[in-house]
Design a protein around this motif. Structure first.
Motif, PDB file in Angstrom:
ATOM      1  N   GLY A 145       0.770  -1.096  -0.160  1.00 31.67           N
ATOM      2  CA  GLY A 145       0.065  -0.080   0.082  1.00 31.67           C
ATOM      3  C   GLY A 145       0.924   1.305   0.016  1.00 31.67           C
ATOM      4  O   GLY A 145       0.191   2.424  -0.310  1.00 31.67           O
ATOM      5  N   SER A 146       2.236   1.149   0.345  1.00 32.96           N
ATOM      6  CA  SER A 146       2.917   2.315   0.208  1.00 32.96           C
ATOM      7  C   SER A 146       3.762   2.382  -1.073  1.00 32.96           C
ATOM      8  O   SER A 146       4.463   3.438  -1.122  1.00 32.96           O
ATOM      9  CB  SER A 146       4.100   2.152   1.511  1.00 32.96           C
ATOM     10  OG  SER A 146       3.358   1.930   2.558  1.00 32.96           O
ATOM     11  N   GLN A 167      -4.556  -0.675   3.443  1.00 28.04           N
ATOM     12  CA  GLN A 167      -3.629   0.315   3.020  1.00 28.04           C
ATOM     13  C   GLN A 167      -3.593   0.190   1.632  1.00 28.04           C
ATOM     14  O   GLN A 167      -3.044   1.140   0.855  1.00 28.04           O
ATOM     15  CB  GLN A 167      -2.459  -0.316   3.712  1.00 28.04           C
ATOM     16  CG  GLN A 167      -1.788   0.248   4.654  1.00 28.04           C
ATOM     17  CD  GLN A 167      -2.308  -0.691   5.867  1.00 28.04           C
ATOM     18  OE1 GLN A 167      -3.139  -1.535   5.714  1.00 28.04           O
ATOM     19  NE2 GLN A 167      -1.851  -0.382   7.148  1.00 28.04           N
ATOM     20  N   ASN A 170      -4.404   3.115  -0.502  1.00 27.44           N
ATOM     21  CA  ASN A 170      -3.473   4.181  -0.721  1.00 27.44           C
ATOM     22  C   ASN A 170      -3.011   4.218  -2.009  1.00 27.44           C
ATOM     23  O   ASN A 170      -2.227   5.493  -2.322  1.00 27.44           O
ATOM     24  CB  ASN A 170      -2.636   4.207   0.423  1.00 27.44           C
ATOM     25  CG  ASN A 170      -2.704   4.648   1.795  1.00 27.44           C
ATOM     26  OD1 ASN A 170      -4.095   4.567   1.974  1.00 27.44           O
ATOM     27  ND2 ASN A 170      -1.909   4.841   2.576  1.00 27.44           N
TER      28      ASN A 170
HETATM   29  C1  LIG Z   1      -2.521   5.138   3.891  1.00 25.93           C
HETATM   30  O1  LIG Z   1      -3.001   6.458   3.940  1.00 25.93           O
HETATM   31  C2  LIG Z   1      -3.442   6.974   5.322  1.00 25.93           C
HETATM   32  C3  LIG Z   1      -4.368   8.167   5.134  1.00 25.93           C
HETATM   33  O2  LIG Z   1      -5.289   8.190   4.016  1.00 25.93           O
HETATM   34  C4  LIG Z   1      -2.440   6.991   6.259  1.00 25.93           C
HETATM   35  O3  LIG Z   1      -3.022   7.544   7.579  1.00 25.93           O
HETATM   36  C5  LIG Z   1      -1.670   5.785   6.149  1.00 25.93           C
HETATM   37  O4  LIG Z   1      -0.822   5.975   7.111  1.00 25.93           O
HETATM   38  C6  LIG Z   1      -1.271   5.468   4.835  1.00 25.93           C
HETATM   39  N1  LIG Z   1      -0.815   4.170   5.153  1.00 25.93           N
HETATM   40  C7  LIG Z   1       0.497   3.795   4.309  1.00 25.93           C
HETATM   41  C8  LIG Z   1       0.727   2.442   4.548  1.00 25.93           C
HETATM   42  O5  LIG Z   1       0.917   4.384   3.562  1.00 25.93           O
END
Ligand SMILES: *[C@@H]1O[C@H](CO)[C@@H](O)[C@H](O)[C@H]1NC(C)=O
Ligand SMILES: *[C@@H]1O[C@H](CO)[C@@H](O)[C@H](O)[C@H]1NC(C)=O
Ligand SMILES: *[C@@H]1O[C@H](CO)[C@@H](O)[C@H](O)[C@H]1NC(C)=O
Ligand SMILES: *[C@@H]1O[C@H](CO)[C@@H](O)[C@H](O)[C@H]1NC(C)=O
Ligand SMILES: *[C@@H]1O[C@H](CO)[C@@H](O)[C@H](O)[C@H]1NC(C)=O
Length: 208
Positions: A145-146, A167, A170
């Motif tokens: 997701g990152s 995730q 994202n």
């Molecule tokens: C995904 O996005 C959310 C906000 O929409 C954030 O809080 C979270 O840390 C993000 N997770 C990753 C794995 O990037």
């Protein structure tokens, strides 16, 4: 005559200076990420650790060895100028099978094991295809997701199980997501926009 000679030696000096400058700049480029004819060393290390986490019975990743150009390894597509790894195409090369021999080849060609989070260091990855492998019931790694540049993610028929982590929502650049034929479930689908909604699951118009 004398004048002409001075001119040409001036020319010569200028030329030398140009060469020196060009030289300096060349070595500068050489050390930066513009690798002439080779992949980026740190990305190669990422791929090697990723390989280490995998089991590969049919040795599909035989070309993934330390001293080669990782852009030439099987399944790797790099940017043609910067040499950054853009795509990881590790889908099982066998799909439809009509005989036991083909079924065997399909089974043998499955990759297993763990998906090393160091993949995150492939910062420019736009396409990841792990379909048709067998990750033996692990969850889809949250870190995927990152990987914010991903446009294509195919994890279909790859033995993933359990909750799909939100995730994945994202991945704002995702154009194509295929999670079909795994044993997955979700708590809710708020994180998926409607056009991403496929839990059976495919997008038809994937041009990558
Ligand atoms: C995904 O996005 C959310 C906000 O929409 C954030 O809080 C979270 O840390 C993000 N997770 C990753 C794995 O990037
Ligand atoms: C050499 O590189 C420097 C800094 O990157 C740049 O300012 C300069 O214009 C370059 N010179 C040539 C001849 O490319
Ligand atoms: C420049 O690149 C060449 C080949 O890509 C390599 O052999 C050489 O060691 C590099 N030089 C420096 C200073 O990095
Ligand atoms: C490099 O890739 C771009 C598109 O990504 C393409 O337009 C270009 O022709 C390619 N150049 C070479 C030398 O392959
Ligand atoms: C995902 O990969 C499978 C083969 O493993 C293929 O049949 C399917 O079309 C792919 N999905 C997408 C959306 O490209």
């Amino acid at each position: 005559m004398a004048m002409k000679q001075t001119m040409s030696s001036l020319h010569f000096v200028l030329l030398l200076e140009l060469l020196v400058i060009a030289n300096i700049n060349f070595s500068f480029c050489n050390r930066s990420s513009y690798n002439v004819g080779g992949c980026i060393e740190s990305e190669k290390q990422v791929l090697l650790s990723f390989k280490q986490g995998l089991r590969d019975p049919s040795n599909r990743l035989a070309s993934w060895i330390g001293d080669g150009d990782c852009c030439a390894w099987s399944g790797i597509v790099c940017h043609n100028l910067t040499e950054h790894v853009l795509e990881l195409r590790l889908r099982n090369p066998f799909s439809g099978y009509t005989s036991y021999a083909q079924l065997d080849a399909y089974e043998m060609s499955k990759l297993h094991g763990n998906i090393n989070p160091s993949l995150l260091d492939l910062k420019l990855l736009i396409s990841l295809d792990l379909s048709g492998n067998d990750f033996e019931g692990i969850r889809i790694p949250k870190f995927l997701g990152s990987m914010g540049n991903l446009r294509y993610l195919n994890l279909s028929r790859a033995g993933f199980a359990g909750m799909i982590s939100h995730q994945l929502g994202n991945l704002s650049n995702l154009e194509c997501l295929d999670l079909g034929w795994n044993k997955l479930h979700v708590e809710n689908l708020h994180w998926l926009s409607v056009e991403h909604l496929l839990l059976g699951i495919t997008f038809q118009s994937c041009n990558l």
